[in-house]
Design an enzyme around this catalytic site. Structure first.
Site, PDB file in Angstrom:
ATOM      1  N   LEU A 125     -58.206  15.893  10.333  1.00 51.93           N
ATOM      2  CA  LEU A 125     -57.203  14.896  10.696  1.00 51.93           C
ATOM      3  C   LEU A 125     -57.478  14.314  12.084  1.00 51.93           C
ATOM      4  O   LEU A 125     -57.577  13.107  12.254  1.00 51.93           O
ATOM      5  CB  LEU A 125     -55.807  15.515  10.649  1.00 51.93           C
ATOM      6  CG  LEU A 125     -54.639  14.621  11.080  1.00 51.93           C
ATOM      7  CD1 LEU A 125     -54.498  13.430  10.136  1.00 51.93           C
ATOM      8  CD2 LEU A 125     -53.327  15.416  11.114  1.00 51.93           C
ATOM      9  N   GLY A 129     -60.136   9.715  19.445  1.00 54.42           N
ATOM     10  CA  GLY A 129     -59.112   8.947  20.142  1.00 54.42           C
ATOM     11  C   GLY A 129     -57.734   9.067  19.540  1.00 54.42           C
ATOM     12  O   GLY A 129     -56.807   8.352  19.933  1.00 54.42           O
ATOM     13  N   GLY A 131     -55.018  12.061  18.461  1.00 49.07           N
ATOM     14  CA  GLY A 131     -54.582  13.439  18.317  1.00 49.07           C
ATOM     15  C   GLY A 131     -53.136  13.481  17.894  1.00 49.07           C
ATOM     16  O   GLY A 131     -52.801  13.556  16.708  1.00 49.07           O
ATOM     17  N   THR A 158     -61.408  22.875  13.156  1.00 42.43           N
ATOM     18  CA  THR A 158     -61.599  24.309  12.944  1.00 42.43           C
ATOM     19  C   THR A 158     -62.281  24.555  11.601  1.00 42.43           C
ATOM     20  O   THR A 158     -61.936  23.926  10.601  1.00 42.43           O
ATOM     21  CB  THR A 158     -60.247  25.030  12.988  1.00 42.43           C
ATOM     22  OG1 THR A 158     -59.644  24.808  14.256  1.00 42.43           O
ATOM     23  CG2 THR A 158     -60.414  26.522  12.766  1.00 42.43           C
ATOM     24  N   ARG A 242     -47.564  25.168  11.363  1.00 47.04           N
ATOM     25  CA  ARG A 242     -46.985  25.539  12.654  1.00 47.04           C
ATOM     26  C   ARG A 242     -46.408  26.949  12.617  1.00 47.04           C
ATOM     27  O   ARG A 242     -46.451  27.665  13.613  1.00 47.04           O
ATOM     28  CB  ARG A 242     -45.932  24.509  13.051  1.00 47.04           C
ATOM     29  CG  ARG A 242     -46.557  23.184  13.449  1.00 47.04           C
ATOM     30  CD  ARG A 242     -45.624  21.998  13.350  1.00 47.04           C
ATOM     31  NE  ARG A 242     -46.352  20.779  13.696  1.00 47.04           N
ATOM     32  CZ  ARG A 242     -45.927  19.551  13.408  1.00 47.04           C
ATOM     33  NH1 ARG A 242     -44.777  19.385  12.756  1.00 47.04           N
ATOM     34  NH2 ARG A 242     -46.643  18.491  13.754  1.00 47.04           N
ATOM     35  N   GLU A 362     -52.029  21.574  16.492  1.00 49.80           N
ATOM     36  CA  GLU A 362     -50.929  21.474  15.517  1.00 49.80           C
ATOM     37  C   GLU A 362     -49.638  21.061  16.213  1.00 49.80           C
ATOM     38  O   GLU A 362     -48.553  21.578  15.944  1.00 49.80           O
ATOM     39  CB  GLU A 362     -50.771  22.772  14.722  1.00 49.80           C
ATOM     40  CG  GLU A 362     -52.005  23.057  13.884  1.00 49.80           C
ATOM     41  CD  GLU A 362     -51.750  23.918  12.682  1.00 49.80           C
ATOM     42  OE1 GLU A 362     -50.616  23.907  12.151  1.00 49.80           O
ATOM     43  OE2 GLU A 362     -52.689  24.609  12.249  1.00 49.80           O
TER      44      GLU A 362
END
Length: 382
Positions: A125, A129, A131, A158, A242, A362
């Protein structure tokens, strides 16, 4: 202090604790220095069913509830957060998304391998540029006959160099979240390049990568969910993800407490163990309170999910508190160790380095404060 667990949950926790103490914790410092875990641990995680928790047995999953899932991630996080991250991403973000949004063919193709540890997934995702502002990603997917051509760059992914499948989010329409679509992309596809990110502060045993897609072709059958529905796929994954991060933070905090209590009983200053000094006990008490609070906030999210109730705001609360608490706990533990905490012969320095990134990915702590504020007021401050 823990709430009462069922026999099944207690057994899963005991299994995860024993595995962590035998297969992970003794090697954590070595993997940290080498900047890679031993990938042999992935198959062992699969054999124990840890990569299939909460997923249906018909697709190779091991069932169980979300509290059992949190218990496993706590224990893995206690041993080495790099290992916990492998499970959180491959299972928590990728496999669960396939189970929730995938076609029968997609489930049959990917879930048995992911659950067994025969394959790993990554969640593509974030971009160089983009996040926090995930709805404005620039990776594009263009129609090409009966398939799609994907081009763009992803960053800080990851499992990126280890994954067999990437859950890639790309723009198929206009600006904003309605123009984003999700795709399951085999990482051996022509035009798919992966570059390992070196020199990280923490989670050094984890493969973090830059992904470059240059007209990577996938069939329409690789699309996960509806065209234009990718942002909903991402947000659904992250809401539960999360909780996974929070559970891993509880593991770091618990490891910090265990190490600090043990060392305080062994180390002597002024003719007595430092555990007998009031200000050292204050540090230990502060760690213990943070551990309990973070654990209970995380378990609340698992309970809400298992009961089918709304949980997104509570997940943000747990992630925000647990990630910041993990930093405090590791920092206080390092203070108990004094100068010895500053060298990697002892584990608390690694705990602090690993904990620090938890406040960033996250959803940063600042983003979660905005999400909580929006839940409280109904006003969007983004």
């Amino acid at each position: 202090m823990d709430l009462e667990l069922t026999e099944e949950q207690a057994a899963v926790r005991e299994l995860a604790a024993a595995f962590t103490d035998r297969e992970i914790a003794p090697f954590a410092a070595q993997w940290d220095r080498a900047e890679s875990i031993d990938l042999g641990v992935v198959g062992k995680l699969g054999d124990l069913g840890f990569l299939g928790l909460t997923l249906p047995e018909e697709y190779g999953g091991s069932g169980g509830d979300h509290l059992a899932y949190c218990l496993v991630l706590e224990e893995l996080g206690r041993g080495d957060s790099s290992v916990r991250g492998v499970v959180s991403v491959s299972l928590g973000l990728v496999a669960k998304s396939v189970n929730a949004f995938g076609t029968e063919a997609q489930k049959r193709a990917w879930l048995p391998r992911l659950c067994a540890g025969e394959a790993l997934g990554c969640f593509a995702l974030t971009e160089p540029g983009t996040g926090s502002d995930a709805a404005n990603l620039t990776t594009r997917a263009e129609r090409d006959g009966d398939g799609w051509l994907l081009s763009g760059t992803k960053m800080f992914i990851t499992n990126g160099t280890w994954a067999d499948v990437a859950l890639v989010f790309a723009r198929t329409g206009g600006p904003g979240h309605r123009g984003v679509t999700a795709f399951l992309v085999p990482t051996d596809a022509p035009g798919f390049e992966r570059r390992l990110v070196h020199g990280k502060l923490g989670l050094r045993g984890q493969a973090t990568a830059e992904l470059v897609l240059d007209r990577v072709r996938v069939p329409d059958g690789a699309r996960l969910g509806a065209e234009g529905g990718g942002f909903a796929v991402a947000m659904a994954a992250l809401a539960k993800g999360r909780m996974s991060v929070a559970a891993g933070c509880v593991g770091i905090a618990q490891a910090s407490l265990d190490a600090a209590v043990r060392y305080a009983g062994e180390r002597e200053q002024f003719g007595k163990p430092i555990a007998a000094h009031q200000l050292v006990q204050e540090l230990l008490a502060d760690i213990a309170v943070d551990v309990d609070a973070a654990r209970l906030l995380t378990w609340r999210v698992a309970d809400l999910i298992d009961r089918g109730l709304p949980f997104a705001a509570e997940s943000s609360v747990a992630k925000l508190f647990a990630s910041e608490a993990a930093v405090r706990c590791a920092n206080n533990a390092l203070q108990v160790f004094g100068g010895y905490g500053f060298i990697d012969e002892y584990p608390v320095g690694k705990y602090l380095r690993d904990a620090r990134v938890m406040t960033l990915y996250e959803g940063t702590s600042q983003i979660h404060k905005l999400l909580i504020g929006r839940a409280l007021t109904g006003v969007n401050a983004f």
